[in-house]
Design a protein around this motif. Structure first.
Motif, mmCIF file in Angstrom:
data_model
loop_
_atom_site.group_PDB
_atom_site.id
_atom_site.type_symbol
_atom_site.label_atom_id
_atom_site.label_comp_id
_atom_site.label_asym_id
_atom_site.label_seq_id
_atom_site.Cartn_x
_atom_site.Cartn_y
_atom_site.Cartn_z
ATOM 1 N N LEU A 161 -7.214 53.717 40.053
ATOM 2 C CA LEU A 161 -7.237 54.690 40.936
ATOM 3 C C LEU A 161 -5.729 54.967 41.512
ATOM 4 O O LEU A 161 -5.051 55.948 41.730
ATOM 5 N N PHE A 162 -5.199 53.868 42.120
ATOM 6 C CA PHE A 162 -3.884 53.965 42.530
ATOM 7 C C PHE A 162 -2.749 54.484 41.527
ATOM 8 O O PHE A 162 -1.917 55.356 41.952
ATOM 9 N N GLY A 163 -2.858 53.918 40.476
ATOM 10 C CA GLY A 163 -1.852 54.387 39.457
ATOM 11 C C GLY A 163 -1.964 55.611 38.969
ATOM 12 O O GLY A 163 -0.782 56.269 38.842
ATOM 13 N N GLY A 164 -3.332 56.305 38.952
ATOM 14 C CA GLY A 164 -3.276 57.568 38.486
ATOM 15 C C GLY A 164 -2.842 58.489 39.631
ATOM 16 O O GLY A 164 -2.416 59.460 39.194
ATOM 17 N N VAL A 165 -3.311 58.043 40.859
ATOM 18 C CA VAL A 165 -2.919 59.147 41.942
ATOM 19 C C VAL A 165 -1.262 58.975 41.918
ATOM 20 O O VAL A 165 -0.528 60.126 42.202
ATOM 21 N N ARG A 166 -0.629 57.735 41.912
ATOM 22 C CA ARG A 166 0.699 57.534 42.219
ATOM 23 C C ARG A 166 1.488 58.455 41.124
ATOM 24 O O ARG A 166 2.515 59.227 41.377
ATOM 25 N N LEU A 167 1.049 58.259 39.930
ATOM 26 C CA LEU A 167 1.975 58.799 38.617
ATOM 27 C C LEU A 167 1.695 60.518 38.858
ATOM 28 O O LEU A 167 2.749 61.031 38.586
ATOM 29 N N PHE A 204 4.111 50.692 33.779
ATOM 30 C CA PHE A 204 3.469 49.437 34.590
ATOM 31 C C PHE A 204 2.105 49.038 33.977
ATOM 32 O O PHE A 204 1.467 49.750 33.593
ATOM 33 N N THR A 205 2.174 47.863 33.960
ATOM 34 C CA THR A 205 0.786 47.068 33.475
ATOM 35 C C THR A 205 -0.078 46.844 34.674
ATOM 36 O O THR A 205 -0.046 47.156 35.777
ATOM 37 N N ALA A 215 -1.432 44.313 35.745
ATOM 38 C CA ALA A 215 -0.736 43.493 36.574
ATOM 39 C C ALA A 215 0.329 43.911 37.812
ATOM 40 O O ALA A 215 0.388 43.372 38.672
ATOM 41 N N GLN A 216 1.029 44.581 37.398
ATOM 42 C CA GLN A 216 2.162 45.494 38.238
ATOM 43 C C GLN A 216 1.430 46.043 39.012
ATOM 44 O O GLN A 216 1.876 46.190 40.161
ATOM 45 N N TRP A 217 0.555 46.926 38.799
ATOM 46 C CA TRP A 217 -0.008 48.033 39.795
ATOM 47 C C TRP A 217 -0.894 47.008 40.818
ATOM 48 O O TRP A 217 -0.920 47.156 42.022
ATOM 49 N N ARG A 218 -1.625 45.968 40.380
ATOM 50 C CA ARG A 218 -2.473 45.083 41.075
ATOM 51 C C ARG A 218 -1.455 44.356 42.134
ATOM 52 O O ARG A 218 -1.436 44.233 43.453
ATOM 53 N N ARG A 219 -0.119 43.915 41.596
ATOM 54 C CA ARG A 219 0.746 43.336 42.426
ATOM 55 C C ARG A 219 1.451 43.978 43.519
ATOM 56 O O ARG A 219 1.477 43.881 44.766
ATOM 57 N N ARG A 220 1.414 45.576 43.265
ATOM 58 C CA ARG A 220 2.115 46.373 44.190
ATOM 59 C C ARG A 220 0.989 46.809 45.291
ATOM 60 O O ARG A 220 1.337 46.403 46.546
ATOM 61 N N LEU A 221 -0.013 46.635 45.017
ATOM 62 C CA LEU A 221 -1.294 46.559 46.212
ATOM 63 C C LEU A 221 -1.575 45.387 46.874
ATOM 64 O O LEU A 221 -1.869 45.309 47.953
ATOM 65 N N ARG A 222 -1.281 44.214 46.162
ATOM 66 C CA ARG A 222 -1.168 43.190 47.033
ATOM 67 C C ARG A 222 0.065 43.027 47.819
ATOM 68 O O ARG A 222 -0.356 42.398 48.907
ATOM 69 N N ASP A 223 1.090 43.358 47.395
ATOM 70 C CA ASP A 223 2.438 43.035 48.227
ATOM 71 C C ASP A 223 2.643 44.206 49.559
ATOM 72 O O ASP A 223 3.545 43.983 50.370
#
Length: 75
Positions: A17-23, A43-44, A46-54
């Motif tokens: 969801l985050f990646g879709g809305v962000r793009l 972004f893979t 893992a990269q989208w998840r890392r952004r949400l984690r960080d």
């Protein structure tokens, strides 16, 4: 007709969801030829998840449909 609006914090499991809305937001504001869009579009999961984690990321939802994002990070 009643419209339900809410803001929710996204978790790593919301990465699609985050990646879709962000793009979508990047293409709407900067265009698909923008370097930031081109970078993030590769972004893979893992990269989208890392952004949400960080960084704290929130989605604005209307009737459970994402319509916007807000991000916060500590400097």
């Amino acid at each position: 007709m009643t419209v339900t609006a809410r803001v929710t914090r996204l978790t790593e499991s919301d990465w699609r969801l985050f990646g879709g809305v962000r793009l979508r937001a990047l293409t709407d504001s900067l265009g698909a030829d923008d370097p930031q869009y081109r970078h993030e579009s590769t972004f893979t999961a893992a990269q989208w998840r890392r952004r949400l984690r960080d960084h704290a990321q929130f989605a604005a939802l209307l009737d459970n449909r994402p319509v916007g994002l807000i991000g916060a990070q500590q400097e």
